[in-house]
Every structure is written in structure tokens, then in C-alpha cells.
Write a protein that holds these residues in place. Structure first.
Motif, PDB file in Angstrom:
ATOM      1  N   UNK A 155       0.849  -1.206   0.000  1.00 37.83           N
ATOM      2  CA  UNK A 155       0.000   0.000   0.000  1.00 37.83           C
ATOM      3  C   UNK A 155       0.881   1.252   0.000  1.00 37.83           C
ATOM      4  N   UNK A 156       0.528   2.216  -0.829  1.00 36.00           N
ATOM      5  CA  UNK A 156       1.305   3.466  -0.811  1.00 36.00           C
ATOM      6  C   UNK A 156       0.365   4.666  -0.773  1.00 36.00           C
ATOM      7  N   UNK A 157       0.966   5.837  -0.543  1.00 34.26           N
ATOM      8  CA  UNK A 157       0.160   7.069  -0.499  1.00 34.26           C
ATOM      9  C   UNK A 157       0.558   7.966  -1.681  1.00 34.26           C
ATOM     10  N   UNK A 158       0.802   7.309  -2.825  1.00 31.29           N
ATOM     11  CA  UNK A 158       1.310   8.037  -3.997  1.00 31.29           C
ATOM     12  C   UNK A 158       0.237   8.606  -4.907  1.00 31.29           C
ATOM     13  N   UNK A 159       0.578   8.694  -6.208  1.00 28.48           N
ATOM     14  CA  UNK A 159      -0.291   9.409  -7.169  1.00 28.48           C
ATOM     15  C   UNK A 159      -1.577   8.657  -7.503  1.00 28.48           C
ATOM     16  N   UNK A 160      -1.621   7.352  -7.191  1.00 30.67           N
ATOM     17  CA  UNK A 160      -2.835   6.569  -7.467  1.00 30.67           C
ATOM     18  C   UNK A 160      -3.035   6.288  -8.953  1.00 30.67           C
ATOM     19  N   UNK A 186      -2.322 -17.935  -7.767  1.00 26.20           N
ATOM     20  CA  UNK A 186      -2.883 -16.769  -7.064  1.00 26.20           C
ATOM     21  C   UNK A 186      -3.532 -15.782  -8.014  1.00 26.20           C
ATOM     22  N   UNK A 187      -3.973 -14.662  -7.439  1.00 29.49           N
ATOM     23  CA  UNK A 187      -4.624 -13.588  -8.200  1.00 29.49           C
ATOM     24  C   UNK A 187      -3.915 -12.290  -7.875  1.00 29.49           C
ATOM     25  N   UNK A 188      -4.028 -11.302  -8.748  1.00 28.63           N
ATOM     26  CA  UNK A 188      -3.430  -9.991  -8.462  1.00 28.63           C
ATOM     27  C   UNK A 188      -4.405  -8.912  -8.884  1.00 28.63           C
ATOM     28  N   UNK A 189      -4.567  -7.898  -8.029  1.00 33.26           N
ATOM     29  CA  UNK A 189      -5.479  -6.802  -8.377  1.00 33.26           C
ATOM     30  C   UNK A 189      -5.045  -5.546  -7.636  1.00 33.26           C
ATOM     31  N   UNK A 190      -5.651  -4.426  -8.016  1.00 33.34           N
ATOM     32  CA  UNK A 190      -5.279  -3.166  -7.362  1.00 33.34           C
ATOM     33  C   UNK A 190      -6.527  -2.421  -6.922  1.00 33.34           C
ATOM     34  N   UNK A 191      -6.402  -1.751  -5.770  1.00 33.51           N
ATOM     35  CA  UNK A 191      -7.445  -0.825  -5.316  1.00 33.51           C
ATOM     36  C   UNK A 191      -6.780   0.540  -5.275  1.00 33.51           C
ATOM     37  N   UNK A 192      -7.382   1.498  -5.953  1.00 38.21           N
ATOM     38  CA  UNK A 192      -6.713   2.797  -6.005  1.00 38.21           C
ATOM     39  C   UNK A 192      -7.681   3.889  -6.425  1.00 38.21           C
ATOM     40  N   UNK A 193      -7.308   5.110  -6.139  1.00 40.47           N
ATOM     41  CA  UNK A 193      -8.058   6.265  -6.633  1.00 40.47           C
ATOM     42  C   UNK A 193      -7.019   7.310  -6.992  1.00 40.47           C
ATOM     43  N   UNK A 194      -7.182   7.947  -8.149  1.00 46.02           N
ATOM     44  CA  UNK A 194      -6.187   8.924  -8.583  1.00 46.02           C
ATOM     45  C   UNK A 194      -5.956   9.960  -7.486  1.00 46.02           C
ATOM     46  N   UNK A 195      -4.722  10.155  -7.129  1.00 47.65           N
ATOM     47  CA  UNK A 195      -4.365  11.156  -6.112  1.00 47.65           C
ATOM     48  C   UNK A 195      -4.482  10.643  -4.683  1.00 47.65           C
ATOM     49  N   UNK A 196      -4.950   9.405  -4.509  1.00 47.98           N
ATOM     50  CA  UNK A 196      -5.156   8.911  -3.135  1.00 47.98           C
ATOM     51  C   UNK A 196      -4.428   7.601  -2.854  1.00 47.98           C
ATOM     52  N   UNK A 197      -3.351   7.358  -3.547  1.00 48.62           N
ATOM     53  CA  UNK A 197      -2.546   6.160  -3.271  1.00 48.62           C
ATOM     54  C   UNK A 197      -3.122   4.894  -3.883  1.00 48.62           C
ATOM     55  N   UNK A 198      -2.344   3.832  -3.785  1.00 53.29           N
ATOM     56  CA  UNK A 198      -2.751   2.541  -4.377  1.00 53.29           C
ATOM     57  C   UNK A 198      -2.470   1.428  -3.386  1.00 53.29           C
ATOM     58  N   UNK A 199      -3.247   0.361  -3.512  1.00 54.73           N
ATOM     59  CA  UNK A 199      -2.958  -0.839  -2.728  1.00 54.73           C
ATOM     60  C   UNK A 199      -2.983  -2.023  -3.686  1.00 54.73           C
ATOM     61  N   UNK A 200      -1.804  -2.587  -3.956  1.00 56.94           N
ATOM     62  CA  UNK A 200      -1.698  -3.760  -4.828  1.00 56.94           C
ATOM     63  C   UNK A 200      -1.817  -5.018  -3.966  1.00 56.94           C
ATOM     64  N   UNK A 201      -2.697  -5.916  -4.376  1.00 62.64           N
ATOM     65  CA  UNK A 201      -2.907  -7.171  -3.646  1.00 62.64           C
ATOM     66  C   UNK A 201      -2.451  -8.333  -4.509  1.00 62.64           C
ATOM     67  N   UNK A 202      -1.916  -9.363  -3.890  1.00 65.39           N
ATOM     68  CA  UNK A 202      -1.791 -10.632  -4.616  1.00 65.39           C
ATOM     69  C   UNK A 202      -1.843 -11.790  -3.635  1.00 65.39           C
ATOM     70  N   UNK A 203      -2.359 -12.897  -4.129  1.00 66.74           N
ATOM     71  CA  UNK A 203      -2.400 -14.101  -3.300  1.00 66.74           C
ATOM     72  C   UNK A 203      -1.462 -15.121  -3.935  1.00 66.74           C
ATOM     73  N   UNK A 204      -0.992 -16.046  -3.127  1.00 69.03           N
ATOM     74  CA  UNK A 204      -0.093 -17.085  -3.668  1.00 69.03           C
ATOM     75  C   UNK A 204      -0.240 -18.332  -2.804  1.00 69.03           C
ATOM     76  N   UNK A 205      -0.196 -19.479  -3.497  1.00 64.16           N
ATOM     77  CA  UNK A 205      -0.237 -20.733  -2.739  1.00 64.16           C
ATOM     78  C   UNK A 205       1.198 -21.220  -2.563  1.00 64.16           C
ATOM     79  N   UNK A 206       1.577 -21.446  -1.293  1.00 65.68           N
ATOM     80  CA  UNK A 206       2.922 -21.945  -0.999  1.00 65.68           C
ATOM     81  C   UNK A 206       2.777 -23.290  -0.315  1.00 65.68           C
ATOM     82  N   UNK A 207       3.844 -24.046  -0.329  1.00 66.11           N
ATOM     83  CA  UNK A 207       3.811 -25.312   0.385  1.00 66.11           C
ATOM     84  C   UNK A 207       4.243 -25.108   1.827  1.00 66.11           C
TER      85      UNK A 207
END
Ligand code: ADP
Length: 334
Positions: free
Chosen positions: A255-260, A303-324
Motif C-alpha cells: 500500500x502506498x500514499x502516492x499518485x494513485x 494466485x490472483x493480483x489486483x489493485x485498489x486505487x483512486x487517482x491522487x489517493x494512493x494505491x494498494x496492490x494485492x496478490x495471493x499465492x499458494x505456498x507449500x
């Protein structure tokens, strides 16, 4: 004459089925009527049979015509399908060959580029003027940037050609996360950005998977977060989604507080050579391959990868992964 016949029939029938006779023949006249029916003659019966026969012949001809038509259509469709399959196979083979060519070429470029970099480093250590130092510094930075691009292209082509296999080795997850955070610590501190990592309790210290590729995904997400954040913080979180006897479902967030990122670009940025803004390369550099590679690596980890973000309000990149995991892999003691 008819009466005699009727009586005989009645007698006969009453001997065989006396009850049925009462039920079905109200009088012997019924039989008389049948025998005397003027419309029931041999000619009529033959005509009816001929009509039925003609009808049945027409019906059979129609069915056979339909069957022929269906057979012809089926064979046309079958030919089209096999032609399509052949074309698809040819296109896939061409695509694989192209990816293999790019992968080989990128590999071949790396070797001389490493030579250029090594020689530049050596030259920088010799006695040179300030101006020469500056020029050599530019050569080194450009060579490094080119190597990064080549590495990305190489990875992407390998994945596309189906030539990238993931490792399945024991590695210390928390230690790996600490190392990654350490690598970015200095850059974040220089920019006055707060950098933090939170690992949820319950995640075992040791996991089984590909440490190098997990590191590559996190490096890309953290590199982007740092690149696109002027002030504020960057937080990496690891959570445990599920655990069975020998697998772990992990969920990572950066998660960051960048440009979104504007909503209409949030899917597109995961495509190869795609950037949220046309001016991104000029302003921030990059190839637009990092997320495309990360997404494919995540998919290879189930796994899956997606982003939640709004321009000017930072971004949060998510990903899931299966490990042993092994039954004796336990969370680190607090
Ligand atoms: P690159 O960073 O090399 O351009 P990526 O595939 O890693 O390529 O990223 C694609 C694009 O997604 C970036 O160019 C940028 O426009 C956008 N992006 C990625 N991460 C962030 C982020 N944390 N904040 C804002 N924009 C981002």
C-alpha cells in the motif's frame, strides 16, 4: 343370407366370449352393416394402401434428403473446425518460436552488456577528469537501465514461451521479507518516506516455494510504490488466508500514499507494455512490463493480483499465492 351369417357369428362368438359379445355387439346388425358397407371394397382398400405407401415413400425420401443434408453440413463444419485448429496450432507455434527467439536474443545481449558495465566500473576507478567521471557515470546508468529492460523482456518471453518453471524449495519467508524491505530502506529514507512491513501471526517462518520469484514480484510492487510516491508511507502486509496439511494460502498487500491510478486504467496496467499515463515513461521511466510479469508469476503460484486505487489517493496492490508448508513449519515465536 346376411341374417344367417350374423347368427352364426353371434353363436360362434357367444361360445368363445359370451360376456364380451354382450358388451361389444349390441345386435347382430352391427356385423351385417360391416359386411354390407358399400365404401369398404377391395379397390378402396388398395387405393388407401397405395396412398399410404406413397406417403411413406415421400416421408422416407424426405428423411433421407435431410440426413444427406445434415451429413454434408457436418462434414463442412468438421473441415472448418480442423482448419481452425490447424491455424490456431500454427499461430501458437509461431508465437512460441517468436518468444523463444526473443528469449535467446535477450540472453545474448546480456553478456556483452555485462562486459560494458564491468569495464565502465573499472574505468571509473582509474584517474579521470571530473567530466569523464560524469560521462562514465551516465554510461553505467544507461547500461544498468538497459539490463533491467532486457531482464524484463527475457522473463516475459520465457513465461510466454512456457519455459519458466517455479522452484519448490524451503525458504524463510519472514527473513526474505526483511531483506527486501532492507534493500528499499535507504531509498525510502532518502525521500523521507516511511517504510513498514507487517507479517500476520500464524504465518510459518519457513515455507516451500520460489523465493526468487516471490522476491521479484515484491521488488516490482515496492519499486513502483517508491517511484510513484512523493510523501507519506509504503506498507507491506502479509496475511494468512488458509492453511491445510501441506499448503498455505498467503495474501500480500503493498500500500502506498502516492499518485494513485484512475479506475479506467486499473485493469490495463497489468497488460504488457502498458502504463497508466502516456507521460509515465518520460517522467518516471520503466517499460510497462513489471506488472505483466508479476501477474503471470502470481498466476503460476495459483494466485490472483489486483489493485485498489483512486487517482491522487494512493494505491494498494494485492496478490495471493499458494505456498507449500511442512507440518513442522511453525510461526516464529514472538
Ligand atoms: P513500469 O513501472 O515499468 O512502467 P509496471 O508494469 O510495473 O511498469 O507498471 C505499469 C504502470 O502502472 C506504471 O507505468 C504506472 O503507470 C502504473 N503503476 C504501477 N504501480 C503504481 C503505483 N504504485 N502507483 C501509481 N501507478 C502505478
Amino acid at each position: 343370407m346376411t341374417g344367417v351369417c350374423s347368427v352364426r357369428v353371434e353363436d360362434k362368438l357367444s361360445q368363445i366370449v359370451p360376456v364380451a359379445l354382450d358388451l361389444y355387439l349390441r345386435s347382430t346388425d352391427d356385423i351385417t352393416v360391416l359386411r354390407d358397407a358399400p365404401w369398404l371394397n377391395t379397390q378402396r382398400v388398395l387405393q388407401a394402401l397405395a396412398a399410404m405407401g406413397t406417403l411413406m415413400l415421400c416421408f422416407a425420401a424426405w428423411i433421407s434428403m435431410l440426413r444427406r443434408r445434415v451429413r454434408r453440413q457436418t462434414s463442412i463444419i468438421r473441415t472448418q473446425l480442423s482448419e481452425e485448429a490447424r491455424l490456431r496450432e500454427a499461430a501458437e507455434a509461431a508465437n512460441r518460436a517468436k518468444s523463444e527467439f526473443v528469449a535467446n536474443m535477450s540472453h545474448e545481449i546480456r553478456t556483452p552488456m555485462n562486459g560494458v558495465l564491468g569495464m565502465t566500473e573499472l574505468l571509473l576507478d582509474t584517474e579521470t577528469t571530473e567530466e569523464q567521471q560524469e560521462f562514465l557515470g551516465m554510461v553505467r546508468d544507461s547500461a544498468n537501465a538497459l539490463l533491467t529492460v532486457i531482464d524484463d523482456v527475457l522473463d516475459f518471453s520465457k513465461i510466454e514461451a512456457g519455459k519458466l518453471d517455479l522452484d519448490h524449495e524451503d525458504f524463510p519467508l519472514t527473513e526474505a521479507l526483511d531483506q527486501i524491505m532492507g534493500n528499499f530502506g535507504l531509498r525510502a529514507a532518502k525521500r523521507d518516506l516511511k517504510l513498514a512491513c507487517e507479517v500476520a501471526s500464524g504465518i510459518p517462518e519457513m515455507v516451500v516455494g520460489d523465493a526468487l520469484r516471490l522476491r521479484q514480484i515484491l521488488n516490482n510492487l515496492l519499486g513502483n510504490a517508491l517511484k510513484f510516491t512523493e510523501r507519506g508511507e509504503i506498507v507491506v502486509t502479509a496475511e494468512l488466508e488458509s492453511r491445510s496439511k501441506d499448503t498455505l494460502g498467503l495474501h500480500f498487500m503493498v500500500r502506498d500514499t502516492g499518485i494513485g491510478i484512475p479506475p479506467e486504467m486499473q485493469e490495463e496496467i497489468f497488460e504488457a507494455f502498458s502504463q497508466a499515463d502516456g507521460s509515465t515513461t518520460r517522467k518516471y521511466g520503466g517499460t510497462g512490463l513489471g506488472l505483466a510479469i508479476s501477474l503471470r508469476l502470481v498466476q503460476m503460484m495459483d494466485g490472483r493480483m489486483w489493485v485498489e486505487s483512486a487517482a491522487g489517493h494512493g494505491s494498494c496492490f494485492h496478490f495471493t499465492a499458494r505456498m507449500g508448508c511442512q507440518p513442522w513449519h511453525t510461526p516464529p515465536s514472538a
